[in-house]
Design a protein around this motif. Structure first.
Motif, PDB file in Angstrom:
ATOM      1  N   GLY A 426      27.631  45.973 -30.247  1.00  0.00           N
ATOM      2  CA  GLY A 426      28.116  45.054 -31.265  1.00  0.00           C
ATOM      3  C   GLY A 426      29.533  45.263 -31.715  1.00  0.00           C
ATOM      4  O   GLY A 426      29.979  44.624 -32.668  1.00  0.00           O
ATOM      5  N   SER A 427      30.304  46.132 -31.055  1.00  0.00           N
ATOM      6  CA  SER A 427      31.694  46.326 -31.463  1.00  0.00           C
ATOM      7  C   SER A 427      32.518  45.096 -31.107  1.00  0.00           C
ATOM      8  O   SER A 427      32.115  44.289 -30.263  1.00  0.00           O
ATOM      9  N   SER A 428      33.677  44.960 -31.753  1.00  0.00           N
ATOM     10  CA  SER A 428      34.507  43.785 -31.510  1.00  0.00           C
ATOM     11  C   SER A 428      34.916  43.742 -30.046  1.00  0.00           C
ATOM     12  O   SER A 428      35.338  44.742 -29.471  1.00  0.00           O
ATOM     13  N   GLY A 429      34.776  42.571 -29.439  1.00  0.00           N
ATOM     14  CA  GLY A 429      35.160  42.407 -28.046  1.00  0.00           C
ATOM     15  C   GLY A 429      34.093  42.835 -27.059  1.00  0.00           C
ATOM     16  O   GLY A 429      34.279  42.679 -25.854  1.00  0.00           O
ATOM     17  N   SER A 430      32.955  43.387 -27.529  1.00  0.00           N
ATOM     18  CA  SER A 430      31.903  43.810 -26.611  1.00  0.00           C
ATOM     19  C   SER A 430      31.102  42.601 -26.154  1.00  0.00           C
ATOM     20  O   SER A 430      31.253  41.492 -26.665  1.00  0.00           O
ATOM     21  N   VAL A 431      30.205  42.836 -25.194  1.00  0.00           N
ATOM     22  CA  VAL A 431      29.482  41.705 -24.603  1.00  0.00           C
ATOM     23  C   VAL A 431      28.486  41.072 -25.572  1.00  0.00           C
ATOM     24  O   VAL A 431      28.175  39.891 -25.445  1.00  0.00           O
ATOM     25  N   ILE A 432      27.992  41.827 -26.544  1.00  0.00           N
ATOM     26  CA  ILE A 432      26.939  41.278 -27.412  1.00  0.00           C
ATOM     27  C   ILE A 432      27.440  40.122 -28.272  1.00  0.00           C
ATOM     28  O   ILE A 432      26.827  39.046 -28.276  1.00  0.00           O
ATOM     29  N   PRO A 433      28.561  40.270 -29.018  1.00  0.00           N
ATOM     30  CA  PRO A 433      29.061  39.095 -29.751  1.00  0.00           C
ATOM     31  C   PRO A 433      29.398  37.934 -28.814  1.00  0.00           C
ATOM     32  O   PRO A 433      29.179  36.770 -29.162  1.00  0.00           O
ATOM     33  N   LYS A 434      29.909  38.241 -27.640  1.00  0.00           N
ATOM     34  CA  LYS A 434      30.240  37.198 -26.668  1.00  0.00           C
ATOM     35  C   LYS A 434      28.980  36.469 -26.221  1.00  0.00           C
ATOM     36  O   LYS A 434      28.936  35.231 -26.192  1.00  0.00           O
ATOM     37  N   PHE A 435      27.932  37.219 -25.873  1.00  0.00           N
ATOM     38  CA  PHE A 435      26.679  36.602 -25.438  1.00  0.00           C
ATOM     39  C   PHE A 435      26.052  35.781 -26.561  1.00  0.00           C
ATOM     40  O   PHE A 435      25.503  34.700 -26.332  1.00  0.00           O
ATOM     41  N   LYS A 436      26.119  36.295 -27.800  1.00  0.00           N
ATOM     42  CA  LYS A 436      25.558  35.546 -28.942  1.00  0.00           C
ATOM     43  C   LYS A 436      26.243  34.194 -29.077  1.00  0.00           C
ATOM     44  O   LYS A 436      25.590  33.170 -29.303  1.00  0.00           O
ATOM     45  N   SER A 437      27.564  34.190 -28.960  1.00  0.00           N
ATOM     46  CA  SER A 437      28.323  32.944 -29.054  1.00  0.00           C
ATOM     47  C   SER A 437      27.936  31.987 -27.936  1.00  0.00           C
ATOM     48  O   SER A 437      27.750  30.788 -28.171  1.00  0.00           O
ATOM     49  N   GLN A 438      27.796  32.505 -26.727  1.00  0.00           N
ATOM     50  CA  GLN A 438      27.439  31.658 -25.591  1.00  0.00           C
ATOM     51  C   GLN A 438      26.035  31.084 -25.755  1.00  0.00           C
ATOM     52  O   GLN A 438      25.795  29.917 -25.415  1.00  0.00           O
ATOM     53  N   ILE A 439      25.113  31.861 -26.302  1.00  0.00           N
ATOM     54  CA  ILE A 439      23.750  31.367 -26.538  1.00  0.00           C
ATOM     55  C   ILE A 439      23.755  30.271 -27.597  1.00  0.00           C
ATOM     56  O   ILE A 439      23.099  29.236 -27.459  1.00  0.00           O
ATOM     57  N   GLN A 440      24.507  30.486 -28.685  1.00  0.00           N
ATOM     58  CA  GLN A 440      24.589  29.483 -29.756  1.00  0.00           C
ATOM     59  C   GLN A 440      25.157  28.162 -29.247  1.00  0.00           C
ATOM     60  O   GLN A 440      24.790  27.088 -29.722  1.00  0.00           O
ATOM     61  N   ASN A 441      26.048  28.264 -28.259  1.00  0.00           N
ATOM     62  CA  ASN A 441      26.663  27.057 -27.688  1.00  0.00           C
ATOM     63  C   ASN A 441      25.848  26.452 -26.557  1.00  0.00           C
ATOM     64  O   ASN A 441      26.299  25.520 -25.886  1.00  0.00           O
ATOM     65  N   GLY A 442      24.652  26.985 -26.332  1.00  0.00           N
ATOM     66  CA  GLY A 442      23.773  26.410 -25.318  1.00  0.00           C
ATOM     67  C   GLY A 442      23.948  26.987 -23.933  1.00  0.00           C
ATOM     68  O   GLY A 442      23.361  26.472 -22.963  1.00  0.00           O
ATOM     69  N   GLY A 443      24.752  28.036 -23.789  1.00  0.00           N
ATOM     70  CA  GLY A 443      24.940  28.696 -22.505  1.00  0.00           C
ATOM     71  C   GLY A 443      25.980  28.010 -21.645  1.00  0.00           C
ATOM     72  O   GLY A 443      26.604  27.040 -22.056  1.00  0.00           O
TER      73      GLY A 443
END
Length: 578
Positions: A426-443
């Protein structure tokens, strides 16, 4: 609370008036009515006071049970007992009053108020309260009742409890029979379960197993009880990928950390970043005397300063690259411990900005180490990375140069150590925030390669281990944190899709980025040594003449082919442009 307070007022008024009528065969003498409201308000005030004392207004009606009835009975006995004492003391003011009225009112009030609360639960259990989610509790724990009493959690109504402790099977909690874990599938179907709350701390493998069972049964609303370390209070939180994949070290020595931090003046560079901000929190928690928080980002520095909100915190907005400005800070505050977390860490960005990466990471670290030695800091802690091991990118190579400098500089009385670890969840720039954003946008979720793996640890636990390693360092060591087993990034993506409840998110592979490895390492060779803590090992020292290293760093800043010079300083650097 307002609902019950209003209805308790109306029911108490009704019960007292009815008691008067029954006592006088519905022909109340006028002189008894003159002080009716005085009698009523005295009784009601005493009654409400005891209801508040017994927390009867904080008990959700959906949990109303025999335990609450007992409290209502006790509150009534004490209330009417106290009223009798008040009546004896103030007989003239409260007369006339027939004592039988108090007995009748006691009975009516007890029945009316109990039935009011019981009726609410009956309405819910009869199915009229469809807005509430039928909830399965996993783990027989009495604390769940207090948590669900919170208005934030009112959507969840427990209808079943399961546990894998055979001793608890067939016992009752919240008037619900505790069933065996083996019955989970039938309970979810027969009870129309819509949500699950995990109330106990399970081992990670067991938690993953529970999650997979629930996921296969199409339960998407999964919560767990989280204990807030700062207040020791408990709250409900969504089960997260951090819960499922984080490595939890079992040998955290908080007494050792506290003795290292307490009453010390501590300078933290990069204090507003993911690691720096958590180290700042930990240092405050462990009793630092003064915290000098240094960061070049105004926004990040403001956020951590506001969060800590303490007069021991001194924010310093500086870059570690400016030696003269930095020296003024060291001269003014004379820190005893310096924790250097400031760095550019994003691999692709540093590949595109090589000079900036070298300047910030290497020169910034060199400045901080040199000033720590000059101003007599007791200890200097360099936050390093697994990307410094046999680096394939510029960022990792700059951090390896920093390690070499930290190991070989003439440190005088300053103990200089490095701590190397992998990714933090969950650190800034890590894959988890990125993946969360992509999921929220429908992938889709983009993963660079199907076989890419990384080490992961929770930020708070990584930072505690950093402080623990620093407490045992004597100077010259590179400490390595045990990050557990590496995790496939594609598996991480799949878990996050499962947690989101969105089954139609696709995963796309986009290819490795410049300088990116398939696998990260934590050791350059196998000659590491154990420490007193299983979660911390020490890498062997790499000798490098400090005068030559200083000369090489100066040349690195001026030369045109910086990659070639970096390879000269770090021979194992294998630049992968992909």
């Amino acid at each position: 609370m307002i609902f019950f307070l209003v209805f308790d007022f109306l029911l108490s008024l009704t019960s007292l008036y009815l008691s008067y009528n029954l006592r006088f065969n519905f022909e109340i003498p006028s002189d008894f009515l003159n002080n009716f409201f005085i009698i009523f308000f005295v009784i009601f005030f005493i009654k409400v006071s005891f209801f508040i004392y017994f927390k009867l207004y904080r008990t959700a009606w959906r949990f109303f049970s025999l335990y609450e009835i007992k409290k209502i009975i006790l509150a009534h006995i004490l209330s009417y007992g106290l009223f009798i004492i008040v009546f004896i003391l103030f007989r003239e003011e409260l007369s006339p009053l027939a004592r039988s009225i108090i007995i009748i009112d006691f009975m009516f009030s007890l029945v009316f108020i109990s039935l009011l609360r019981l009726s609410k639960r009956i309405i819910i259990e009869s199915g009229k309260g469809s807005k509430y989610k039928n909830t399965l509790i996993i783990g027989a724990d009495n604390s769940i009742k207090n948590i669900l009493n919170d208005s934030k959690n009112i959507d969840y109504t427990p209808v079943a409890i399961i546990d894998d402790n055979k001793i608890l099977i067939n016992s009752y909690i919240m008037n619900l029979k505790v069933s065996s874990f083996e019955d989970i599938e039938s309970i979810i179907k027969t009870k129309s379960i819509e949500a699950v709350i995990i109330s106990k701390d399970y081992e990670q493998n067991r938690l993953i197993n529970i999650f997979e069972i629930l996921n296969n049964l199409n339960i998407n609303d999964i919560k767990k009880i989280n204990t807030l370390s700062s207040t020791n209070t408990k709250e409900l939180k969504d089960i997260s990928v951090e819960d499922l994949l984080a490595r939890h070290p079992k040998d955290l020595d908080k007494e050792k950390i506290e003795s290292f931090i307490k009453n010390k003046v501590i300078l933290i560079t990069g204090a507003g970043g993911s690691i720096g901000s958590e180290i700042s929190r930990q240092c405050k928690l462990f009793g630092a005397k003064k915290l000098i928080l240094l960061d070049h980002s105004e926004y990040n520095l403001y956020n951590i300063t506001e969060e800590l909100n303490d007069n021991i915190v001194i924010p310093v907005m500086q870059t570690v690259r400016n030696l003269s400005f930095l020296e003024s800070t060291f001269e003014k505050y004379k820190p005893q411990i310096v924790i250097h977390a400031a760095a550019y860490k994003h691999v692709p960005l540093v590949e595109e900005n090589i000079l900036e990466g070298i300047s910030n990471n290497i020169i910034g670290t060199k400045n901080c180490i040199d000033l720590s030695v000059k101003y007599g800091a007791e200890k200097f802690v360099l936050i390093s990375t697994d990307k410094a091991v046999r680096p394939t990118n510029v960022m990792g190579t700059t951090k390896r140069v920093c390690e070499l400098y930290a190991q070989n500089v003439k440190s005088k009385n300053t103990e200089i150590i490095s701590v190397r670890f992998g990714n933090v969840l969950g650190s800034s720039g890590s894959v988890i925030p990125k993946f969360k954003s992509q999921i929220q946008n429908g992938g889709p979720i983009t993963v660079t390669h199907p076989d890419i793996t990384r080490y992961f640890m929770l930020i708070p636990e990584a930072c505690e281990l950093v402080l623990q390693a620093a407490s045992i360092g004597k100077g010259g060591e590179i400490f390595i944190l045990d990050m557990g087993e590496p995790i496939k990034i594609v598996d991480l993506a799949k878990k996050m899709i499962d947690l989101s409840g969105k089954k139609d998110i696709e995963i796309e592979f986009c290819g490795l980025r410049p300088g990116e490895k398939l696998y990260e390492e934590l050791l350059i060779n196998d000659s590491d040594m154990k420490t007193q803590y299983e979660s911390i090992t020490v890498a062997s020292k790499t000798e490098y003449n400090i005068d030559k290293l200083n000369s090489d760093i100066e040349e690195l800043l001026l030369c045109k082919d910086k990659i070639a010079k970096l390879k000269e300083i770090v021979p194992e650097f294998n630049h992968q442009l992909n």
